[in-house]
Design an enzyme around this catalytic site. Structure first.
Site, mmCIF file in Angstrom:
data_model
loop_
_atom_site.group_PDB
_atom_site.id
_atom_site.type_symbol
_atom_site.label_atom_id
_atom_site.label_comp_id
_atom_site.label_asym_id
_atom_site.label_seq_id
_atom_site.Cartn_x
_atom_site.Cartn_y
_atom_site.Cartn_z
ATOM 1 N N GLY A 1 0.658 6.456 0.575
ATOM 2 C CA GLY A 1 1.820 5.735 1.109
ATOM 3 C C GLY A 1 1.682 4.233 0.993
ATOM 4 N N GLY B 1 -3.570 -3.751 5.800
ATOM 5 C CA GLY B 1 -2.179 -3.974 5.393
ATOM 6 C C GLY B 1 -1.930 -5.331 4.759
ATOM 7 N NE ARG C 1 4.624 -4.121 -5.390
ATOM 8 C CZ ARG C 1 3.728 -3.144 -5.507
ATOM 9 N NH1 ARG C 1 2.790 -3.202 -6.451
ATOM 10 N NH2 ARG C 1 3.752 -2.095 -4.713
ATOM 11 N NE ARG D 1 4.342 3.483 -5.121
ATOM 12 C CZ ARG D 1 3.539 2.475 -5.410
ATOM 13 N NH1 ARG D 1 2.390 2.706 -5.994
ATOM 14 N NH2 ARG D 1 3.862 1.244 -5.092
ATOM 15 C CG ASP E 1 -1.879 6.339 -5.783
ATOM 16 O OD1 ASP E 1 -2.677 6.957 -6.515
ATOM 17 O OD2 ASP E 1 -2.193 5.288 -5.205
#
Ligand code: AMP
Ligand code: MG
Length: 543
Positions: A111, A147, A204, A211, A285
């Site tokens: 994730g 994170g 981005r 994915r 992923d």
């Protein structure tokens, strides 16, 4: 490539149409703690607030494409929005749930552990662009990590995304690179030497960030209803052409969709091989459903042509993701995707056919690409297959700079007579490509000169003119690539507060096929000091 959008509407007028969150099942839990998220495609989560956002660089083209003005890009609001401090009206931040195979093994739920999607904006040309902040704080998918992202890896992601775009390689894009003002601790080589680094966030941009692993996670959990919902959503939203003429979602459409993923993935890998890009972590992923290069981590660029090279120290033993193996790994990843969507089709044969098509598309694309790299007007299997394999063996045998070699080969005058040219004259235009001229044996030079003769004859027999050859070659063989050591130099400076080299590299990489005579120093061989230096020849997943 960039469409002309002359009148950007401005940051505050961006139109958001968040189909992903509107159409797909959400995690019912809204608090932000790490967990397994079941029967959901995403979790709502807000970016962490940071103390002092400072814009290091932004992409003009990407801003224009989105409808953001030049003034916006220089504003304080821009820094606040794209670092995650300010949420614009219409944005609905979330992190996606996905799984994946890492280094060949199923890893379960991964994730968006440090990526937070802000939403999807639709520009005046009706293009849908998802905006995603990388390094914007923890999410339910952060597992044991923080994170966050550091400046080092963010410079690399930002620059490479835009470089790849201008090189004509399908890729996710980058809008901005912003320092957070926070410190982040990283042990770069996982060797017990943590240090404080500068935190940063990259925004981005891509039509979607789905994915292979986004589908795998549901199948692995037996959540076939969610799988079907997500597949249907993906086809309707990101592959709408497959539903033309009122086609409804059925097995045939699922197969056509998988075939398209096979084709676009093959095309992407052909481009990687063309420019000498090594992704470094081709886990499932990290494979985009759109055939875009995604997740710039410990990637690298070939300086000397070495098919066995991988930049990723985490993969140093097996070298699973080495340059020469990327085409096979993409196929393996596609097989995992096939397994994930199999429950919707329940027939093996069409998947087998599509995977065969991947091989055929790759081979055809690779042959055409090699023909173009060498200035040939077409690929002729009877002569060219051998011509290519002999060349690649020669390039790998002695340390030869891949980028410089093809650029210099364009200068070899095909209209000269092969008989009258001595070996030295033939080799003369490409001498610059070798790292150690004194290490070349006479036998090697002789074999290389013989190859060049064969090559010239092949071009002459096809009636190729020098001017056409040079033009064809220089359009596919970049003069400038984002050499690993150049990024590292830019990072070293940026860490000292000087962003000039980041911006200079961004500018150079906007025109990678142009000569740019005043930028020659960026088109030279990797210097000796960079041969074994961290960040230049070896990288880890730490970012
Ligand atoms: P990558 O190797 O970058 O593809 O990352 C693999 C997984 O680890 C993804 O789920 C990432 O979101 C997650 N990840 C990587 N770095 C971090 C981090 N610093 N904090 C949280 N999650 C991370
Ligand atoms: Mg990743």
């Amino acid at each position: 490539m960039t469409s002309q959008i002359n009148n950007p509407i401005g940051l505050n007028k961006l139109v958001f149409d968040n189909q992903f969150v509107q159409q797909l099942p959400a995690d019912s839990e809204e608090s932000n703690y790490r967990r397994q998220v079941m029967e959901a495609c995403y979790s709502k989560v807000l970016p962490a607030k940071v103390s002092k956002p400072t814009v290091v660089a932004y992409s003009k083209e990407m801003a224009t494409q989105l409808g953001i003005t030049a003034d916006d890009c220089e504003s304080e609001q821009f820094a606040n929005v794209f670092v995650g401090n300010e949420i614009l009206e219409g944005m609905q931040p979330y992190a996606m749930c996905y799984g994946g195979h890492q280094f060949g093994n199923w890893a379960g739920q991964l994730g968006d552990g440090r990526a937070i999607n802000l939403g999807e904006t639709v520009n005046v040309e009706n293009q849908r662009w998802a905006l995603q902040l990388k390094g914007a704080g923890p999410t339910p998918y952060s597992r044991s990590a923080d994170g966050l992202a550091v400046l080092r890896s963010s410079v690399r992601e930002f620059l490479c995304s835009e470089a790849m775009y201008h090189l004509g390689v399908p890729t996710t894009r980058a809008l901005s690179l912003i320092l957070t003002g926070e410190e982040v601790v990283r042990d770069m080589f996982y060797d017990g030497n943590p240090r404080k680094e500068l935190g940063a966030v990259v925004c981005r941009v891509a039509p979607c960030f789905t994915r292979f692993g986004s589908f795998q996670i549901f199948t692995s959990r037996g959540e076939i209803d969610v799988l079907r919902q997500f597949v249907d959503y993906t086809i309707s939203t990101d592959f709408p052409h497959l539903l033309k003429n009122n086609k409804s979602l059925n097995k045939q459409v699922y197969i056509s969709w998988f075939e398209e993923v096979c084709r676009t993935t093959a095309e992407m890998i052909v481009h990687w091989q063309r420019v000498g890009f090594v992704h470094g972590v081709m886990n499932t992923d990290n494979m985009s459903i759109l055939g875009l290069t995604i997740d710039y981590g410990p990637y690298g660029w070939l300086d000397d042509f070495d098919p066995d090279w991988t930049p990723n120290t985490t993969d140093a033993g097996e070298r699973r993701y080495r340059y020469g193996q990327q085409p096979q790994i993409a196929l393996w990843n596609l097989l995992q995707l096939a397994n994930a969507i199999y429950p919707l089709v329940e027939e093996e044969q069409p998947f087998q056919q599509a995977l065969t098509m991947y091989n055929e598309t790759f081979e055809k694309g690779w042959n055409t690409m090699m023909a173009n790299k060498l200035g040939l007007n077409e690929f002729k299997p009877e002569s060219d297959a051998k011509l290519f394999s002999e060349l690649l063996a020669l390039l790998a045998e002695a340390e030869t700079d891949m980028t410089i070699f093809y650029r210099k080969l364009a200068l070899l005058d095909v209209e000269e007579s092969v008989e009258t040219l001595a070996d030295e004259q033939l080799l003369e235009p490409i001498l610059d490509a070798w790292y150690r001229l004194d290490a070349l044996t006479d036998d090697y030079k002789l074999r290389f000169a013989n190859w060049l003769r064969k090559y010239m004859l092949r071009l002459q027999n096809a009636g190729v003119k020098q001017i056409d050859k040079e033009k064809r070659m220089n359009a596919v063989n970049p003069k400038y690539v984002l050499r690993n050591y150049l990024s590292q130099l830019a990072i070293d400076k940026a860490e000292q507060g000087d962003y000039s080299l980041v911006n200079e590299l961004l500018e150079i990489m906007r025109h990678p096929y142009d000569e740019q005579v005043d930028k020659e120093e960026f088109a030279v061989k990797r210097p000796e000091w960079a041969r074994h230096k961290a960040g230049c020849s070896k990288l880890s997943c730490s970012s």
